[in-house]
Design a protein around this motif. Structure first.
Motif, short mmCIF file in Angstrom:
data_model
loop_
_atom_site.label_atom_id
_atom_site.label_comp_id
_atom_site.label_asym_id
_atom_site.label_seq_id
_atom_site.Cartn_x
_atom_site.Cartn_y
_atom_site.Cartn_z
N ALA A 71 0.93 -1.15 0.11
CA ALA A 71 -0.03 0.16 0.10
C ALA A 71 0.87 1.38 0.00
N LEU A 72 0.34 2.31 -0.71
CA LEU A 72 1.05 3.57 -0.81
C LEU A 72 0.87 4.38 0.47
N HIS A 73 1.39 5.32 0.57
CA HIS A 73 1.33 6.22 1.72
C HIS A 73 0.44 7.29 1.37
N PRO A 74 -0.65 7.48 2.30
CA PRO A 74 -2.22 8.47 1.94
C PRO A 74 -1.37 9.86 2.20
N TRP A 142 -10.69 -2.73 -9.42
CA TRP A 142 -9.35 -2.56 -8.99
C TRP A 142 -9.24 -3.44 -7.75
N ILE A 143 -9.71 -3.74 -6.82
CA ILE A 143 -9.72 -4.60 -5.77
C ILE A 143 -9.44 -5.96 -6.16
N ASP A 144 -9.81 -6.39 -7.43
CA ASP A 144 -9.94 -7.82 -7.93
C ASP A 144 -8.46 -8.00 -8.08
N THR A 145 -7.75 -6.84 -8.93
CA THR A 145 -6.54 -6.79 -9.67
C THR A 145 -5.42 -6.48 -8.40
N ASN A 146 -5.88 -5.98 -7.38
CA ASN A 146 -4.88 -5.63 -6.25
C ASN A 146 -5.72 -6.54 -4.94
N PRO A 147 -5.60 -7.71 -4.85
CA PRO A 147 -5.95 -8.41 -3.65
C PRO A 147 -5.26 -8.23 -2.41
N TRP A 148 -4.04 -7.52 -2.48
CA TRP A 148 -3.41 -7.28 -1.08
C TRP A 148 -4.25 -6.51 -0.48
N VAL A 149 -4.96 -5.32 -1.06
CA VAL A 149 -5.75 -4.40 -0.27
C VAL A 149 -6.69 -4.87 0.69
N LEU A 204 -4.47 6.78 -4.96
CA LEU A 204 -2.95 6.65 -4.87
C LEU A 204 -2.26 6.07 -6.13
N ASP A 205 -2.92 5.01 -6.30
CA ASP A 205 -2.47 3.98 -7.30
C ASP A 205 -2.67 4.91 -8.79
N TYR A 292 5.08 1.38 -11.39
CA TYR A 292 5.61 2.75 -11.44
C TYR A 292 7.02 3.03 -11.56
N TYR A 293 7.76 2.06 -11.42
CA TYR A 293 9.40 2.48 -11.67
C TYR A 293 9.87 1.35 -12.70
N GLN A 294 11.02 2.03 -13.14
CA GLN A 294 11.94 1.40 -14.34
C GLN A 294 12.94 0.84 -13.73
N ALA A 295 13.46 1.30 -12.66
CA ALA A 295 14.78 0.68 -11.81
C ALA A 295 14.25 0.64 -10.42
N TYR A 296 14.80 -0.17 -9.47
CA TYR A 296 14.65 -0.06 -8.00
C TYR A 296 16.00 -0.39 -7.37
#
Length: 672
Positions: A71-74, A142-149, A204-205, A292-296
């Motif tokens: 989860a991203l930061h609110p 969106w919830i179905d594709t992001n079950p961690w939520v 946020l996403d 979001y990222y191309q590198a990490y």
């Protein structure tokens, strides 16, 4: 998000999202501000933007202490861009008035203000949001594709219900299964509360994805930061305890900067358990990040090879050990001629009566008080060995926390903690031993004969060599999992006591390492010389400072041996007080490194112009390790991005960094 520029030499900058000050910022940087920041970077010739972690940390300001890996930061949500927020202009303006002129953002206050407003907006629109959350609605999909939520939303609701306490202290649901979480998620009375958290995460996403896409379109390589470890008080440890070992606490061994080592308080991974489902948790984590990222940045990559872990009952990491490692077995010690009493002598602290008394007399002025405290020490902490004037710790003392819990006088507590560490070996399992970091300073080691010391050192060296083979095998295996899970370019944070297997594996897998100029030295050579920039490996990121260090300015003014460093860079007459001229020379030297990426903190780039110097260089830091306060992690740019971008001197100075030609040496293709 696929990597398209990772093979090119780039100048980059590191900035926390919260530091950004865009046109519509509400006192703290938000994801949409990245677009405006990137436009400025394009003009300056900066091709890489590296962020600090952006996951939800709740009311803990450190981005490395996340409540969740997904989860991203609110905090980074631009509320004004929500369709439901159209009629809340006055509320948004009030938040802006309260916080916009702050030099550093007040983390807790802003987060509470934004969360209160989100609650207010949600309450007014919960019916339509509920409709959107139905199976065929956009939020439902969106919830179905992001079950961690689902785990996250249930965890956040329970955490709030329990006054933000750690899940270990909740009144109920401290232990849950996947079925329990699914049942809680589907429980109708909790539906509105759960959807509140899902609604925020969808927004946020959406905002972060749009910003990331805009950066990619502008030709900016966006690099994220994935902390290797999870806070024990996190959704992931709560929902997936099988992936973690909570009996041990991760950290770093003692060094010149931290004589007690670092105990981060985070559980270590159970890699064997994670292997059973082919590291699904890590694979999902990378799939989420690549949106979001191309590198990490792989935080503390050494932890994939071996982690320094301390007993859960300790606050320091002095009695830590590397995991995995080949243990010293009981038969190894008996093979060296140690019988049972001597094995106890070298693996358990022995406290002479006179030493205990002397420590208390020296630390406690009044003799009566010292005598009374001695009575408490002998009765509560120690057991006598027969009739000898020698004592062992009671079986009830299992770690430093048990000693501290006795409530003894500071002098007694300090002595007992010192004594607790005074041993050659820690017996962490029956018949299995690990050498203590400072074992050569121990009472037991001093009592050994020269022949015994030589034999013991040979044994420990053999165990180290055998352990490094295990580290290399594990590190390569785990890093291959990461590489195979995502097209993002991996960059490793490989600082600390780096065993030889780490650079070998990173080079083999084409993973970029990190080279911090002030620490990239030949520490074993006379004078500890800096490594020449032309000898930096191409597979590396060169930087002059990191978020846990001072800025280049503060380092120059307060820390570095200027004469030594001036000799290294061939500039004998730089001013003692940092200025834009000094900044230009130091940054140009680093920009010429053979490294693929040359990355600078945004503060260090700003120092190329005289306009952006804070009165106190220490105020420009992001974090001061080992401290807990409202200062850390709250850095803000000294002015809005629009104002900074009008500084032509700064623009020209940064542009010139990109035109610096690299110096390539014979060793630049290799990792040292």
């Amino acid at each position: 998000m696929a990597n398209t520029q990772g093979n090119h030499r780039l100048i980059g900058t590191v900035v926390p999202v919260g530091a950004l000050r865009g046109e519509r910022t509400l006192g703290v940087g938000e994801f949409p501000d990245l677009v405006e920041f990137a436009q400025w970077c394009v003009k300056m010739g900066v091709g890489l933007i590296q962020l600090l972690p952006v996951n939800d940390t709740g009311y803990e300001s450190s981005p490395y202490s996340a409540l969740t890996a997904f989860a991203l930061h609110p905090l980074y949500l631009r509320i004004g861009d929500l369709p439901e927020a159209a009629s809340y202009t006055q509320d948004l303006e009030e938040i802006s008035r309260r916080f916009e002129k702050k030099e550093r953002f007040p983390y807790g206050e802003i987060l509470r203000a934004k969360m209160d407003l989100l609650r207010k907006i949600y309450a007014a629109h919960k019916t339509e949001i509920g409709e959107r959350a139905k199976p065929k609605g956009p939020l439902g999909k969106w919830i179905d594709t992001n079950p961690w939520v689902k785990e996250y939303a249930v965890y956040r609701r329970l955490k709030e219900k329990n006054g933000e306490k750690s899940w270990k202290d909740w009144a109920s649901h401290r232990t849950v299964t996947a079925k329990d979480i699914e049942a809680l998620w589907g429980n109708e009375p909790y539906r509105e509360e759960h959807l509140f958290w899902a609604w925020i995460q969808e927004a946020l996403d959406t905002q972060f994805s749009r910003a990331a896409a805009a950066l990619a379109e502008a030709g900016i390589l966006l690099e994220g930061d994935l902390p290797i470890l999870m806070n024990e008080d996190s959704c992931d440890v709560w929902a997936h305890p099988e992936y973690f070992r909570r009996d041990l606490s991760a950290g770093a061994p003692p060094d010149m900067y931290s004589p007690d080592g670092q105990n981060w308080g985070f559980p270590i991974y159970d890699w064997e358990a994670q292997a059973k489902d082919d590291y699904a948790w890590w694979r999902q984590r990378l799939k989420t990040a690549e949106k979001y990222y191309q590198a990490y940045r792989i935080d503390h990559v050494l932890g994939f090879f071996r982690i320094w872990a301390s007993p859960h009952g300790d606050n320091s990491s002095i009695l830590g050990r590397y995991i995995p490692a080949v243990p010293v077995e009981l038969q190894d010690l008996t093979g060296l001629g140690f019988d049972k009493p001597r094995i106890r002598w070298i693996s358990q602290p022995h406290l002479p009566s006179g030493e205990v008394w002397n420590a208390l007399r020296e630390g406690i002025r009044e003799s009566n008080d010292a005598a009374a405290e001695a009575e408490r020490v002998f009765s509560q902490a120690l057991d006598r060995i027969g009739q000898e004037e020698l004592w062992l710790f009671k079986d009830t003392i299992r770690g430093e926390k048990d000693i501290e819990a006795l409530g003894l006088h500071p002098a007694a507590r300090s002595y007992l903690l010192w004594a607790w560490h005074n041993r050659i070996f820690l017996e962490y399992e029956k018949g299995r031993f690990a050498p203590v970091w400072f074992y050569r300073n121990s009472r037991g080691y001093a009592s050994l004969s020269e022949e015994e010391r030589r034999s013991l050192e040979e044994l420990l060296e053999k165990k180290r060599v055998d352990s490094e083979k295990i580290w290399e095998k594990q590190g390569e295996k785990l890093l291959k999992v990461l590489i195979a899970s995502s097209p993002m370019l991996p960059c490793a944070e490989d600082l600390g006591a780096v065993p030889g297997c780490v650079p070998r594996v990173l080079t083999k897998l084409n993973i970029l390492g990190l080279r911090v100029v002030r620490w990239f030295r030949d520490w074993n050579a006379e004078g500890q010389p800096y490594i020449p920039f032309e000898e930096y490996p191409e597979l590396s990121v060169c930087t002059l400072a990191v978020h846990d260090s001072s800025t280049v300015r503060e380092w120059w003014d307060r820390e570095v041996d200027q004469q030594h460093f001036c000799g290294f860079i061939g500039e004998p007459s730089l001013p003692k007080i940092y200025n834009p001229g000094t900044a230009k020379i130091l940054l140009h030297k680093a920009a010429a490194a053979a490294s693929r990426f040359r990355v600078f903190q945004i503060q260090d780039l700003l120092h190329l112009s005289p306009k952006w110097y804070a009165p106190d260089s220490g105020s420009e830091r992001i974090n001061v390790p080992g401290t807990a306060n409202d200062f850390n992690w709250t850095y803000r740019l000294p002015a809005p991005i629009s104002e900074l971008s009008r500084d032509k001197d700064l623009l020209n100075a940064v542009q010139k960094l990109g035109s610096v030609k690299p110096k390539l040496g014979k060793k630049s293709k290799e990792s040292p």
